[in-house]
Structures are given as structure tokens and as C-alpha cells.
Design an enzyme around this catalytic site. Structure first.
Site, PDB file in Angstrom:
ATOM      1  N   VAL A 171      10.175  30.090  32.112  1.00 53.70           N
ATOM      2  CA  VAL A 171      10.217  28.890  31.289  1.00 53.70           C
ATOM      3  C   VAL A 171      11.646  28.720  30.798  1.00 53.70           C
ATOM      4  O   VAL A 171      12.345  29.707  30.546  1.00 53.70           O
ATOM      5  CB  VAL A 171       9.228  28.971  30.104  1.00 53.70           C
ATOM      6  CG1 VAL A 171       9.538  27.927  29.038  1.00 53.70           C
ATOM      7  CG2 VAL A 171       7.790  28.799  30.600  1.00 53.70           C
ATOM      8  N   CYS A 172      12.079  27.469  30.692  1.00 55.73           N
ATOM      9  CA  CYS A 172      13.403  27.139  30.173  1.00 55.73           C
ATOM     10  C   CYS A 172      14.482  27.791  31.046  1.00 55.73           C
ATOM     11  O   CYS A 172      14.350  27.860  32.264  1.00 55.73           O
ATOM     12  CB  CYS A 172      13.483  27.551  28.694  1.00 55.73           C
ATOM     13  SG  CYS A 172      14.819  26.783  27.759  1.00 55.73           S
ATOM     14  N   THR A 173      15.538  28.310  30.429  1.00 49.31           N
ATOM     15  CA  THR A 173      16.633  28.893  31.207  1.00 49.31           C
ATOM     16  C   THR A 173      16.299  30.266  31.770  1.00 49.31           C
ATOM     17  O   THR A 173      17.144  30.893  32.411  1.00 49.31           O
ATOM     18  CB  THR A 173      17.911  28.991  30.355  1.00 49.31           C
ATOM     19  OG1 THR A 173      17.628  29.719  29.157  1.00 49.31           O
ATOM     20  CG2 THR A 173      18.429  27.600  29.986  1.00 49.31           C
ATOM     21  N   SER A 188      14.225  23.818  34.842  1.00 51.29           N
ATOM     22  CA  SER A 188      14.776  24.571  33.714  1.00 51.29           C
ATOM     23  C   SER A 188      14.914  23.598  32.537  1.00 51.29           C
ATOM     24  O   SER A 188      14.465  22.453  32.609  1.00 51.29           O
ATOM     25  CB  SER A 188      16.142  25.159  34.094  1.00 51.29           C
ATOM     26  OG  SER A 188      16.594  26.075  33.115  1.00 51.29           O
ATOM     27  N   ALA A 245       9.956  23.718  32.393  1.00 47.73           N
ATOM     28  CA  ALA A 245      11.162  23.147  31.791  1.00 47.73           C
ATOM     29  C   ALA A 245      11.390  23.774  30.405  1.00 47.73           C
ATOM     30  O   ALA A 245      10.961  24.889  30.143  1.00 47.73           O
ATOM     31  CB  ALA A 245      11.040  21.631  31.742  1.00 47.73           C
TER      32      ALA A 245
END
Length: 242
Positions: free
Chosen positions: A116-118, A136, A166
Site C-alpha cells: 500500500v502507498c509507497t 502507489s 494507492a
């Protein structure tokens, strides 16, 4: 609940899925906590918070998460390897050979390789997203290309066994999607209902397009240093992993 549903859930409970959720200093807590709730509600799934040591890990919002096992103790062939994101903490994780080696090793054998995310930048740096579509956080999504991935602007991206979410709150959507893949859609719907996940955000500003340039521009400027350092770190690490 019918007898058939009871039997189905009983079979689910007999599963032994091993879910490894990486924890590292200065990660973003919500990246992990949203998916962890979904996994913890999954019958037959054993959820492990995995750190280099069992010492409490301070997140970027300054509360601690306690790992339940170390890298050395983590199952060799997990069902899921999951990586949360962050900013400076994520850069440090990418540059840490022990962390990156662990992610690459478990990711090579996991049934599902996820983030998730970066956290997807960590996967890319470990050589696990080369040739895959992935997403991302909006401020870092394009940087995935440095690790050989194809950046996609979507809340959750599924490409074969790579499932990426994301930014931050997308972990809730990601978690439900993966539970549906691990069990079935009806079960994932039950988890969503249990969580009463029916979002009605007070503002329509959750993406750059919705927020508009006046709000987006200063936030993106805050990420300039991170973006510069991240693209170099991901590219260098991914090159070594190939």
C-alpha cells in the site's frame, strides 16, 4: 446462516495462510492498520507483524507498533508478503540491505506480493515489480518506472499475483480486494460490513484531480526531496536485484 455457509466458513477456518506484514521505522501506520484489520478478520489466516527485531517500531505519526516476529522467524513460503509505505522511513528501508533482501526473498516465494502507498517502491527496489502494472501514492506513482514497473493511476491494481494499493486510505480497499481473492467475494463483503466501511468523506479532495492545483501544488512541492532521492534509490536497488 445456512448449513452450507457454515461448512464453507468451517473449511476457511481450517486454512493455514501465513500473512507477513513488514514493519519498519517511520512507516505510515495507517498503510498497515487498514489491511491488517481485513487480514485479522480472515478465518484461517495467521497474521504476523515482521520486523528486524521484536523491539517496538515507531511510525511516522509517532506511535509504536510491536513486531510479533523477526525476519529470521518469518515463514519461508508465505501466502502474503505485504509492505506499507512512508517517506523518509521508506527510503531508509530501500537502502537497508537486510530489509530489501528479506522482501526479495519472501516475495520470490509468496503467493501474493502486495503493498500500500509507497510500499510499492520497496517492492520495485527489491526487483519484484519489473514487468508488472502497479500503483502507489499519487505523489510517487510515476517513480515506479525506475524499478521496471508500469505505473497505473488506480485505487487498487491487480496484475497476476501482484496487488498494490494507492495512498494510505486505499489500504482499506486493498485489504478487502485481497480477502476476496484469498476467500471469496461474499466473505469480503462480510468483512466490509463488520467494519461498517461505507465511506462518505466530508470533502471531495482525495485525488489531485478532485482537490485541484491550488491544494495539490504545495503538497507536491513537499515531496520534491523525497521524489529525487527515491527515484535514485529505487533505480539503484532494482538494478542490483536484476
Amino acid at each position: 446462516m445456512t448449513t452450507r455457509q457454515t461448512m464453507t466458513w468451517q473449511k476457511m477456518a481450517e486454512r493455514n495462510d501465513q500473512v507477513l506484514m513488514l514493519v519498519y521505522p517511520e512507516m505510515t501506520a495507517l498503510d498497515l492498520v487498514g489491511p491488517q484489520y481485513a487480514f485479522a478478520c480472515t478465518l484461517g489466516a495467521k497474521v504476523h507483524l515482521v520486523g528486524q527485531t521484536r523491539e517496538p517500531v515507531m511510525t511516522d505519526t509517532k506511535f509504536a507498533i510491536v513486531p510479533t516476529m523477526t525476519f529470521d522467524e518469518a515463514p519461508a513460503d508465505p501466502t502474503v508478503i505485504f509492505v506499507p509505505g512512508g517517506t523518509t522511513g521508506t527510503l531508509a528501508a530501500i537502502r537497508d540491505e537486510t530489509t530489501l533482501s528479506f522482501v526479495a526473498d519472501r516475495g520470490a516465494r509468496a503467493t501474493y506480493v502486495t503493498s500500500v502507498c509507497t510500499g510499492s517502491l520497496v517492492l520495485a527496489a527489491a526487483g519484484l515489480l519489473s514487468g508488472y502494472r502497479a500503483t502507489s501514492h499519487w505523489a510517487a506513482r510515476d517513480l515506479l518506472a525506475a524499478g521496471g514497473a508500469e505505473p497505473v493511476d488506480a485505487r487498487v491494481v491487480i496484475d497476476r499475483n501482484r496487488i498494490t494499493g494507492a495512498g494510505v486510505s486505499a489500504g482499506l480497499d486493498f485489504g478487502l480486494k485481497l480477502v476476496a481473492m484469498m476467500r471469496d467475494e461474499a466473505y469480503a463483503r462480510s468483512v466490509q460490513l463488520l467494519a461498517e466501511y461505507a465511506p462518505e468523506p466530508p470533502f471531495k479532495a482525495g485525488t489531485p484531480a478532485e482537490a485541484g492545483p491550488e491544494i495539490t501544488a504545495p503538497l507536491l512541492a513537499m515531496f520534491e526531496g523525497f521524489r529525487r532521492d527515491a527515484v535514485l534509490a529505487v533505480g539503484a536497488a532494482a538494478g542490483r536485484s536484476r
